[in-house]
Design an enzyme around this catalytic site. Sequence first.
Site, PDB file in Angstrom:
ATOM      1  N   LEU A  71       0.828  -1.210   0.050  1.00  0.00           N
ATOM      2  CA  LEU A  71       0.062  -0.077   0.080  1.00  0.00           C
ATOM      3  C   LEU A  71       0.884   1.245  -0.058  1.00  0.00           C
ATOM      4  O   LEU A  71       1.976   1.329   0.529  1.00  0.00           O
ATOM      5  CB  LEU A  71      -0.936  -0.194   1.205  1.00  0.00           C
ATOM      6  CG  LEU A  71      -2.035  -0.809   1.292  1.00  0.00           C
ATOM      7  CD1 LEU A  71      -2.725  -0.879   2.751  1.00  0.00           C
ATOM      8  CD2 LEU A  71      -2.943  -0.966   0.485  1.00  0.00           C
ATOM      9  N   ASP A  72       0.556   2.517  -0.705  1.00  0.00           N
ATOM     10  CA  ASP A  72       1.193   3.308  -0.593  1.00  0.00           C
ATOM     11  C   ASP A  72       1.529   3.865   0.620  1.00  0.00           C
ATOM     12  O   ASP A  72       0.401   3.785   1.537  1.00  0.00           O
ATOM     13  CB  ASP A  72       0.521   4.450  -1.563  1.00  0.00           C
ATOM     14  CG  ASP A  72       0.641   4.224  -3.006  1.00  0.00           C
ATOM     15  OD1 ASP A  72       1.253   3.334  -3.439  1.00  0.00           O
ATOM     16  OD2 ASP A  72      -0.287   4.869  -4.102  1.00  0.00           O
ATOM     17  N   GLU A  73       2.456   4.933   0.962  1.00  0.00           N
ATOM     18  CA  GLU A  73       2.597   5.317   2.251  1.00  0.00           C
ATOM     19  C   GLU A  73       1.560   5.869   2.790  1.00  0.00           C
ATOM     20  O   GLU A  73       1.053   5.990   3.847  1.00  0.00           O
ATOM     21  CB  GLU A  73       3.842   6.355   1.846  1.00  0.00           C
ATOM     22  CG  GLU A  73       4.178   6.951   3.500  1.00  0.00           C
ATOM     23  CD  GLU A  73       5.328   8.139   3.497  1.00  0.00           C
ATOM     24  OE1 GLU A  73       5.667   8.684   4.377  1.00  0.00           O
ATOM     25  OE2 GLU A  73       5.846   8.275   2.205  1.00  0.00           O
TER      26      GLU A  73
END
Length: 302
Positions: free
Chosen positions: A137-139
Amino acid sequence: MNYYKPITYIVQPEENGWILKSVLKEKLNISRRLLSRIKLTEKGVMVNGKREFINIRVCTGDLIEIHLEQETSQYIEPQNIPLNIIYEDDFLLIVNKQAGIVVHPTRGHYANTLANGVVYHWMQKNENYRFRPIHRLDEETSGVLAIAKNPYVHQQISEQMIHNQVKKEYVAILSGHLPDLEGTVNVRIDRDPEQRHLRIVTEHGYPAVTHYKVEEEYESASMVRLWLETGRTHQIRVHMKHLGCPLVGDKFYGKEYEGPAMDRQALHAEKLGFYHPNSREYVEYNAPLPEDMKSVVRHLKL
């Protein structure tokens, strides 16, 4: 030599007389590479508690056990970072990742990542596992994230992803209104040649498919539910921008809209479903919408 809890399988009547190797490949879906690795260990593959060669024949009711050596995440520093654990067993760790944290240490992010917190969590339980996120998952994206505790589990769920058997459901708040209340975006994505950390839609890119359904519409925004067939970097963000409705709060792909500010992209991985590699039953894990996105929705409804 220490081992993880074994992967187990009971030989079914229709498999009576099969070669053990065939059961391992066809019923447990063990790759050739992983099987070669298992065979080199002291316990390896056991049938009814006895170490066996994989060319023997098995009988109905035989208990097959796959033994994998324990590993450690020796280059990840344990850090006491709070985790929101949804589920954990001997094979999987499922967390609700908070926004603002990187999943895995990278150049420039050696500490304060989810991996640091997970390794610390295992250390407190006196357990040793290599940190193996099954997906990323993106930051700034929150939500359900699955972490495998051994290479077999990682391989099995990765295979399910390849064959589109994993359910990944997201909720996003978009700027503006989509042209249709539900639909599919099927356009290719690749790196932006000028800004390598970004992605763009291009006919020469990698296949990317996103399904969506509008849940609610507000004056200047929409809440949308999305399902992924592929898992390209920034896929939802790029696809929604392609439709003219980038995510609220998206620093790279977003735009100004009339509504409350949000300091990250309004994207949440709400649901993750797959077949558990040990029980082989379908399981599904959910993470409720985080408070920052709820707050935006409340303001949009005023």
